[in-house]
Design a protein around this motif. Sequence first.
Motif, mmCIF file in Angstrom:
data_model
loop_
_atom_site.group_PDB
_atom_site.id
_atom_site.type_symbol
_atom_site.label_atom_id
_atom_site.label_comp_id
_atom_site.label_asym_id
_atom_site.label_seq_id
_atom_site.Cartn_x
_atom_site.Cartn_y
_atom_site.Cartn_z
ATOM 1 N N SER A 43 0.827 -1.198 0.000
ATOM 2 C CA SER A 43 0.000 0.000 0.000
ATOM 3 C C SER A 43 0.863 1.250 0.000
ATOM 4 C CB SER A 43 -0.915 0.004 1.227
ATOM 5 O OG SER A 43 -0.147 -0.073 2.402
ATOM 6 N N ALA A 44 0.288 2.305 -0.529
ATOM 7 C CA ALA A 44 0.943 3.614 -0.526
ATOM 8 C C ALA A 44 -0.135 4.676 -0.610
ATOM 9 C CB ALA A 44 1.915 3.739 -1.700
ATOM 10 N N SER A 45 0.109 5.781 0.058
ATOM 11 C CA SER A 45 -0.847 6.883 0.011
ATOM 12 C C SER A 45 -0.086 8.181 -0.143
ATOM 13 C CB SER A 45 -1.697 6.934 1.289
ATOM 14 O OG SER A 45 -0.893 7.285 2.394
ATOM 15 N N GLY A 46 -0.832 9.254 -0.381
ATOM 16 C CA GLY A 46 -0.231 10.574 -0.461
ATOM 17 C C GLY A 46 0.807 10.672 -1.559
ATOM 18 N N THR A 47 1.923 11.320 -1.204
ATOM 19 C CA THR A 47 2.976 11.521 -2.196
ATOM 20 C C THR A 47 3.570 10.199 -2.661
ATOM 21 O OG1 THR A 47 4.553 11.826 -0.382
ATOM 22 C CG2 THR A 47 3.563 13.801 -1.319
ATOM 23 N N GLY A 48 3.548 9.181 -1.787
ATOM 24 C CA GLY A 48 4.065 7.874 -2.186
ATOM 25 C C GLY A 48 3.288 7.275 -3.341
ATOM 26 N N LEU A 49 1.971 7.464 -3.344
ATOM 27 C CA LEU A 49 1.142 6.943 -4.426
ATOM 28 C C LEU A 49 1.334 7.752 -5.699
ATOM 29 C CD1 LEU A 49 -1.121 5.032 -5.431
ATOM 30 C CD2 LEU A 49 -2.768 6.703 -4.599
ATOM 31 N N ALA A 50 1.380 9.084 -5.569
ATOM 32 C CA ALA A 50 1.428 9.941 -6.751
ATOM 33 C C ALA A 50 2.802 9.950 -7.404
ATOM 34 C CB ALA A 50 1.024 11.370 -6.370
ATOM 35 N N PHE A 51 3.857 10.105 -6.594
ATOM 36 C CA PHE A 51 5.181 10.338 -7.147
ATOM 37 C C PHE A 51 6.062 9.093 -7.194
ATOM 38 C CE2 PHE A 51 3.973 14.477 -5.162
ATOM 39 C CZ PHE A 51 3.794 15.174 -6.348
ATOM 40 N N ILE A 52 5.602 7.991 -6.635
ATOM 41 C CA ILE A 52 6.417 6.766 -6.674
ATOM 42 C C ILE A 52 5.652 5.628 -7.339
ATOM 43 C CG2 ILE A 52 7.599 5.022 -5.281
ATOM 44 C CD1 ILE A 52 8.231 7.170 -3.245
ATOM 45 N N VAL A 53 4.540 5.209 -6.744
ATOM 46 C CA VAL A 53 3.803 4.060 -7.252
ATOM 47 C C VAL A 53 3.249 4.334 -8.650
ATOM 48 C CG1 VAL A 53 1.812 2.562 -6.879
ATOM 49 C CG2 VAL A 53 3.249 3.220 -4.949
ATOM 50 N N PHE A 54 2.558 5.467 -8.801
ATOM 51 C CA PHE A 54 1.910 5.746 -10.076
ATOM 52 C C PHE A 54 2.936 6.044 -11.167
ATOM 53 C CE2 PHE A 54 -0.829 7.680 -13.184
ATOM 54 C CZ PHE A 54 -2.017 6.980 -13.038
ATOM 55 N N THR A 55 3.986 6.781 -10.841
ATOM 56 C CA THR A 55 4.996 7.087 -11.854
ATOM 57 C C THR A 55 5.721 5.821 -12.303
ATOM 58 O OG1 THR A 55 6.507 7.633 -10.045
ATOM 59 C CG2 THR A 55 5.398 9.454 -11.131
ATOM 60 N N GLU A 56 5.881 4.868 -11.389
ATOM 61 C CA GLU A 56 6.500 3.602 -11.775
ATOM 62 C C GLU A 56 5.591 2.810 -12.703
ATOM 63 O OE1 GLU A 56 8.739 -0.215 -9.651
ATOM 64 O OE2 GLU A 56 7.654 1.242 -8.443
ATOM 65 N N ALA A 57 4.279 2.883 -12.454
ATOM 66 C CA ALA A 57 3.336 2.183 -13.328
ATOM 67 C C ALA A 57 3.272 2.828 -14.701
ATOM 68 C CB ALA A 57 1.947 2.176 -12.687
ATOM 69 N N VAL A 58 3.387 4.145 -14.759
ATOM 70 C CA VAL A 58 3.309 4.865 -16.039
ATOM 71 C C VAL A 58 4.441 4.451 -16.965
ATOM 72 C CG1 VAL A 58 3.640 7.163 -17.053
ATOM 73 C CG2 VAL A 58 1.987 6.839 -15.222
ATOM 74 N N ILE A 59 5.605 4.151 -16.398
ATOM 75 C CA ILE A 59 6.761 3.765 -17.214
ATOM 76 C C ILE A 59 6.430 2.568 -18.093
ATOM 77 C CG2 ILE A 59 9.126 2.896 -17.136
ATOM 78 C CD1 ILE A 59 9.474 4.417 -14.507
ATOM 79 N N GLU A 60 5.651 1.629 -17.547
ATOM 80 C CA GLU A 60 5.349 0.390 -18.263
ATOM 81 C C GLU A 60 4.218 0.555 -19.287
ATOM 82 O OE1 GLU A 60 7.257 -2.115 -17.789
ATOM 83 O OE2 GLU A 60 8.321 -1.269 -16.053
ATOM 84 N N MET A 61 3.551 1.719 -19.283
ATOM 85 C CA MET A 61 2.433 1.927 -20.190
ATOM 86 C C MET A 61 2.932 2.496 -21.513
ATOM 87 S SD MET A 61 -0.193 3.613 -17.383
ATOM 88 C CE MET A 61 -1.458 3.999 -18.590
ATOM 89 N N PRO A 62 2.418 1.991 -22.650
ATOM 90 C CA PRO A 62 2.788 2.579 -23.952
ATOM 91 C C PRO A 62 2.404 4.054 -23.990
ATOM 92 C CG PRO A 62 1.637 0.480 -24.232
ATOM 93 C CD PRO A 62 1.524 0.837 -22.790
ATOM 94 N N GLY A 63 3.280 4.872 -24.568
ATOM 95 C CA GLY A 63 3.035 6.307 -24.599
ATOM 96 C C GLY A 63 3.098 6.919 -23.220
ATOM 97 N N SER A 64 4.119 6.541 -22.460
ATOM 98 C CA SER A 64 4.185 6.918 -21.048
ATOM 99 C C SER A 64 4.197 8.430 -20.841
ATOM 100 C CB SER A 64 5.421 6.294 -20.397
ATOM 101 O OG SER A 64 6.599 6.634 -21.115
ATOM 102 N N GLN A 65 4.832 9.191 -21.772
ATOM 103 C CA GLN A 65 4.880 10.641 -21.600
ATOM 104 C C GLN A 65 3.472 11.248 -21.580
ATOM 105 O OE1 GLN A 65 6.832 9.022 -23.750
ATOM 106 N NE2 GLN A 65 8.883 9.377 -22.907
#
Length: 619
Positions: free
Chosen positions: A376-398
Amino acid sequence: MAEREAGDTVSETEERPKWDNKIQYLLTCIGFAVGLGNVWRFPYLCQIYGGGAFLIPYLVALVFEGLPLLYLELAIGQSLRKGSIGVWNTISPFLGGVGVASMAVSFLVGLFYNTILAWVLWYFFNSFQDPLPWSQCPLDESQTAYVEECVQGTPVNYFWYRETLNITPNIDNNGSLQWWLVLCLATAWSIVYICFIRGIETIGKAVYVTATFPYLVLTIFLVRALTLPGATDGLKYLFTPDWQVLLNPQVWLDAATQIFFSLSLAFGGLIAFSSYNPKKNNCERDAVLVGCINSATSLYASIPIFAILGFKATTNNINCFNSNILKLTNEFDIADKNITMDNYDMYLENLNASYPERVANLTLRHCSLDRFLDQSASGTGLAFIVFTEAVIEMPGSQVWAVLFFIMLFSLGLSSMFGNLEGVLTPLLDLNMVPKWMPKELFTAVICVICFLVALIFTMGSGNYWLEVFNSYVGSVPLLIIAFFEITAVILFYGMKRFSDDMEYMTGRRPNWFWKICLMGISPIMLLVVLVAYVVIQGQVQPTYPTWNPDYALFPESEEKPYPDWVFAICILLSAVPVLPIPIVALYHLCRRLCNKDHHKQQHAPPPNPYSNMAFDPDT
């Protein structure tokens, strides 16, 4: 009725600003209520408290605590047409401190809240790079290897803690101002000022974008997230209830505090916004609408968030298996692709039975989808760590990174409108602004002061201080203020007078539900939550997580207790904002007693001219 209409005529001559239309008002209230917590706090609570089971205490808190308080604030602001200080001072001079406390909390919360928007801007500016800067480790000074701190951690963690925050190993070490964060903070405050320069005139225009754009982005993310592998696993995790957690009192406490803070109650912003309404407006319907939309947004935002978390967990699980399979393949000279995720357990069991020491030396990781979903992660951990790490794996990450941070900025900006309104409106209503100073200049002065004070959050220890402010300013003081608000209306203003006002404004008196909640259930719930919160916090020594490359278990966070001087500041941040409540009450009490004695002296009977004060009959 004639007296009320005459009073309205007088109030109209005061030329208080008005909303252009009802849509502007509703969007502003919704934008203020719907903030970053709907995206990164509510999903986290669902994740740790049994998924769908958390919705039960959440809805109970919404119905019996959140909606009645929201109803009260919108109604009293619309009726008296003043900001927070003016409203409570009008009800009783003894309650003027309640408005001052709301203003103090709004000021302090605005300081760190806009710092989060500065972080969002920094990530937004970096989202246009290809590849994303948090997708890989940078080279060290020799240009022959990667930075060791990044290798030990992850590129996402390194970009957040080192390249964004440049964080110090503890709160005692302040570090220096980070120039890039200073520029982003100045930009964030400039944007707030531009949107706020003419008060509700410019706010009303801005909310058409800031309050609606997040829903567009959430919908885009929802459609994209549902097509990602592992999305269904994330949604199952969200909606599968664990009924046992309802026996935990902490669940009910967190549900009550979440709905309270999510609706932005006791900040004074909602009172200020409703004061710009015409007297005859159905504030009861507004309260129900804003409260329900706010909670529905939390649930709606949880769906794409959990779908993406499911995708991230699935990706991490696959990578975990592939890493273990590669180690086994190299160690035991097994042909490629012989070991798969399907037969991994069988291979591992056989090899462990035959070569237990060699398998143990490989330090294989435990791979389980549920384990990754439980991270689990909340706050800045969710926005700036968990979610940004997931975005990397998505096509068209930018593209997805840009959309995500625009959405976060829109959510935060509309909430900042309410925080700043909770500071400016009371000061303007009290005529504390010099007549020679235009309102635009006064607003600029407030924004500059906020920017200068908020520079503490751009230092190396800024993240630690932001967590201190978030934990201690936005908790106990708001609960105390809300309790005094509801007590003020019921005991000082009177339920009959409040009902008369509601009948005049909406055409009907409050029904039995509102009366039962306002006169009994809501204040009791507030008192229980406040006492329970203080008791629970008092039993635990406050600690904070640090990012310390010298820590033996790095990259895990090192939990450290707050130093005594920092803990003293924590107590002050909880107590100082609400001190005006007793101070103002005592001031007016002393003033009344002094005036009463002076009044007696002035109206004392004249001396009897026939009395002989020198004659004593006993002598």
